[in-house]
Design a protein around this motif. Structure first.
Motif, PDB file in Angstrom:
ATOM      1  N   SER A 204       6.834   0.060  -3.850  1.00  0.00           N
ATOM      2  CA  SER A 204       6.168   0.787  -4.975  1.00  0.00           C
ATOM      3  C   SER A 204       5.981   2.303  -4.736  1.00  0.00           C
ATOM      4  N   LYS A 206       3.290   5.584  -5.787  1.00  0.00           N
ATOM      5  CA  LYS A 206       2.261   6.136  -6.736  1.00  0.00           C
ATOM      6  C   LYS A 206       2.401   7.677  -6.588  1.00  0.00           C
ATOM      7  N   ILE A 215       1.527   4.290 -10.871  1.00  0.00           N
ATOM      8  CA  ILE A 215       1.989   3.315 -10.047  1.00  0.00           C
ATOM      9  C   ILE A 215       3.343   2.731 -10.844  1.00  0.00           C
ATOM     10  N   CYS A 216       4.551   2.723  -9.859  1.00  0.00           N
ATOM     11  CA  CYS A 216       5.639   1.977 -10.709  1.00  0.00           C
ATOM     12  C   CYS A 216       6.023   0.961  -9.113  1.00  0.00           C
ATOM     13  N   GLN A 217       6.633  -0.052  -9.503  1.00  0.00           N
ATOM     14  CA  GLN A 217       7.227  -0.842  -8.442  1.00  0.00           C
ATOM     15  C   GLN A 217       8.558  -1.247  -8.908  1.00  0.00           C
TER      16      GLN A 217
END
Length: 261
Positions: A204, A206, A215-217
């Motif tokens: 992930s 941030k 935030i992306c995962q």
């Protein structure tokens, strides 16, 4: 005007749009398709509103699939900004004068009246409907504020919908807020274009948007592909039975066509 919708009142018509600017100007591995992006960002073209209309920002997404099967994802925030050009406002009023004159003539024709006996020939119902038409379906340059649609779009190699949505909303707030953010807008745009990397598979990331962190995962190699779209919306839009039917069609490898406005 985009499309043949001259029967509609000018504020309900759509007009041709164009790309005003894009950054960076060119990427070798992802050339900018101006016509495709323009059409997908504003599929119905430019639209106008007044202060009496709903002007809430709207979000939508699109996919550009190239001949080699590669995909590019676009995330769009459409909003309305005030028209400051006196020329455009005057043109809109002229369109309304022409439109109302045509509507006036059609009411006369339906009442079988001539211009000489107009006042005596139109019955009360036609006169009332015409008055409502002119009151609710009009634009007065001295009374109304004119707004036009505009959009900001992020084009990405992976469908990070939630992250892009949050960034666009924060960017829009920075543009419209009376209190500007600490840094110039160009700084935030440069950051997300050049300084925020794609998260490695299974990790992930941030990063800072304009006001809040985002935030992306990214799924790992042995996980299901990235699906950042909320399933709840699919159930709300299609309903349980329709969604089961669509899923069954997918498993049976049938052709599926979804049609909507």
């Amino acid at each position: 005007v985009a499309g043949e919708n001259f029967d509609q009142s000018p504020l309900r018509r759509t007009f041709k749009s164009k790309v005003l600017a894009h950054y960076p100007q060119n990427i070798e591995w992802n050339p900018f398709d101006q016509d495709a992006v323009n059409m997908l960002c504003m599929p119905k073209g430019l639209s106008f509103r007044t202060q009496a209309d709903n002007r809430d920002p709207q979000l939508h997404s699109f996919i550009i699939t190239r001949e080699d099967g590669s995909r590019t994802y676009g995330f769009v925030l459409t909003f309305y900004e005030e028209v400051t050009s006196k020329q455009i406002c005057t043109a809109m009023q002229t369109l309304y004068q022409m439109h109302n004159a045509e509507q006036y003539s059609s009411v006369c024709a339906s009442s079988s009246c001539s211009m000489d006996s107009l006042a005596s020939s139109i019955d009360e119902g036609d006169a009332t409907s015409l008055a409502k038409l002119q009151r609710y379906n009009s634009y007065d340059i001295s009374r109304d504020t004119l707004y036009v649609s505009k959009c900001i779009c992020l084009i990405t190699p992976l469908p990070f919908m939630q992250a892009c949505k949050k960034f666009l909303i924060q960017l829009y707030k920075a543009v419209t807020s009376q209190q500007p953010p600490p840094l110039p807008l160009e700084s935030y745009i440069h950051n997300i274009l050049y300084e925020v990397p794609l998260p490695p598979p299974g990790r992930s990331l941030k990063f800072y948007g304009v006001y809040e962190p985002i935030i992306c995962q990214r799924p790992g190699p042995n996980e299901l592909p990235l699906s950042d779209y909320p399933l709840r919306e699919v159930f709300e839009l299609l309903g349980l039975e329709n969604l089961v039917q669509v899923f069954t069609c997918v498993l049976l490898e049938m052709q599926i066509l979804l049609y909507s406005q």
